[in-house]
Structure formats: structure tokens, C-alpha cells
Design an enzyme around this catalytic site. Structure first.
Site: not given
Length: 205
Positions: A8-10
Site C-alpha cells: 500500500a502506498s502510505t
């Protein structure tokens, strides 16, 4: 061995979201996932510790399982080529849940898959990587256009404590105003929904 990669990106996003989907995917094929490698980091990042660990742990004939190509890469094409070469050098085969062309690897060995089948699979992987990158660049371009428009109209003001985060949140707000869903807009800017909602409520931004 099947090694699953989750990203996931963050930190505000749930990188384990697809775990059950990947488990079900292999279960119906009477297979099991040997290990999960999970991290919260941008798909545009060149250095990804957990992905590096997966590649390092792998042996010839292992499978790298992902939900979809943008979980593995949003990299520019040449950088993707370098990553793909590393994966191939370890003897890893990439299987993507939403790309049926790649599923044959779970049934047959590389030796029994025809050259044409392998070429088509490689093409689909490259196409998926290119589409993931194009989606990222398109969203970035839309956000920058929205920021430029807001600046021109005097709606883009202030210098918050966390400038980078606030800029991303402003871009999300502009995308939402243009009809994008909050989830998609946050994803395009690598911003967690919780961070975005905090931005909407916190005047210090």
C-alpha cells in the site's frame, strides 16, 4: 514456493487488504502461500525492502504472487525492466490474480509452457506495468492542473506546517470536486483517507 507481495502506498492505507483474496486464489487451486511480504511504500519507489527481501529469499521455480500489477510497479518503463530482470534472474515467475494469462505458471512448469505462451505472458506483464505507470502519471497531471487552476482562482493559499502533505491533500480535494471518488483521489496522491479527513478538519494545515 508461492511468495505473496502486498503493498500500500502510505501508512494510513491497509497493505494487508488483499490477503484473503490471494489466499482464496491459491486455495481453489489446492495450493498454499508459503510467505507474505508486506510493506507500505509507493509503487514508484525504487528501493522497497520487503520486495527486495522476497527476491533475495526466492529460489529458481518460485512464484511471486500479486493482486494486480500496480501493487508491484508504478515505475517508469526502464526502471521496471531492471526490476523485472532481477526477478527473472532469481527464477521467479510472476502471477497476477487479475491477469489470467499469468495463471498457467501455477499449473505447468516453465519448461512445459510454450515459447508463445511465455511471450504472451511477458507482453501482458509489460502492458500491465505500462498501464499502472500511465495511470499514476495521469493522476499526477490532473492534480497539478487542478492546483494550477486553484492558484489562478485564488483558492490555493497559505503555507501549512507540513507543506508536502497539505499540497497532496489539496490536490485530493480538487480531484474530488471534479467528480473523482475520495478513495481514488487519495490513492492517486499517495495520501491516506485518514490524513485527508484530518486535513479537512485541521486549520493548522
Amino acid at each position: 514456493m508461492i511468495r505473496a507481495y502486498l503493498r500500500a502506498s502510505t501508512n494510513d492505507q491497509d497493505s494487508s487488504r488483499a490477503k484473503n483474496e490471494l489466499r482464496e486464489f491459491v486455495k481453489v487451486r489446492n495450493l498454499q502461500i508459503a510467505s507474505f511480504y508486506q510493506e507500505n511504500i509507493s509503487g514508484t519507489a525504487i528501493e522497497r525492502p520487503k520486495l527486495d527481501q522476497l527476491i533475495e529469499d526466492s529460489e529458481d521455480g518460485d512464484v511471486l504472487l500479486i493482486e494486480k500489477m500496480d501493487r508491484l510497479t508504478r515505475l517508469p518503463f526502464q526502471t521496471w525492466e531492471t526490476l523485472k530482470s532481477r526477478i527473472k534472474a532469481k527464477g521467479l515467475s510472476i502471477v497476477v490474480v487479475d491477469q489470467s494469462m499469468t495463471h498457467q505458471t501455477l499449473v505447468d512448469s516453465d519448461e512445459s509452457v510454450s515459447a508463445i505462451q511465455q511471450a504472451l505472458t511477458n507482453f501482458m506483464l509489460d502492458l500491465g506495468a505500462a498501464m499502472a505507470r500511465d495511470d499514476y502519471e495521469t493522476r499526477q497531471k490532473r492534480a497539478q492542473q487542478g492546483i494550477a487552476k486553484a492558484k489562478k482562482e485564488g483558492r490555493y493559499k497559505g503555507r501549512p506546517t507540513n507543506v508536502e502533505t497539505a499540497q497532496k491533500c489539496r490536490a485530493v480535494k480538487l480531484l474530488v470536486a471534479d467528480g473523482e471518488t475520495i478513495s481514488a483521489a487519495c490513492k492517486s496522491q499517495d495520501v491516506g483517507r485518514a490524513t485527508y479527513y484530518k486535513y479537512l478538519q485541521d486549520k493548522s494545515y
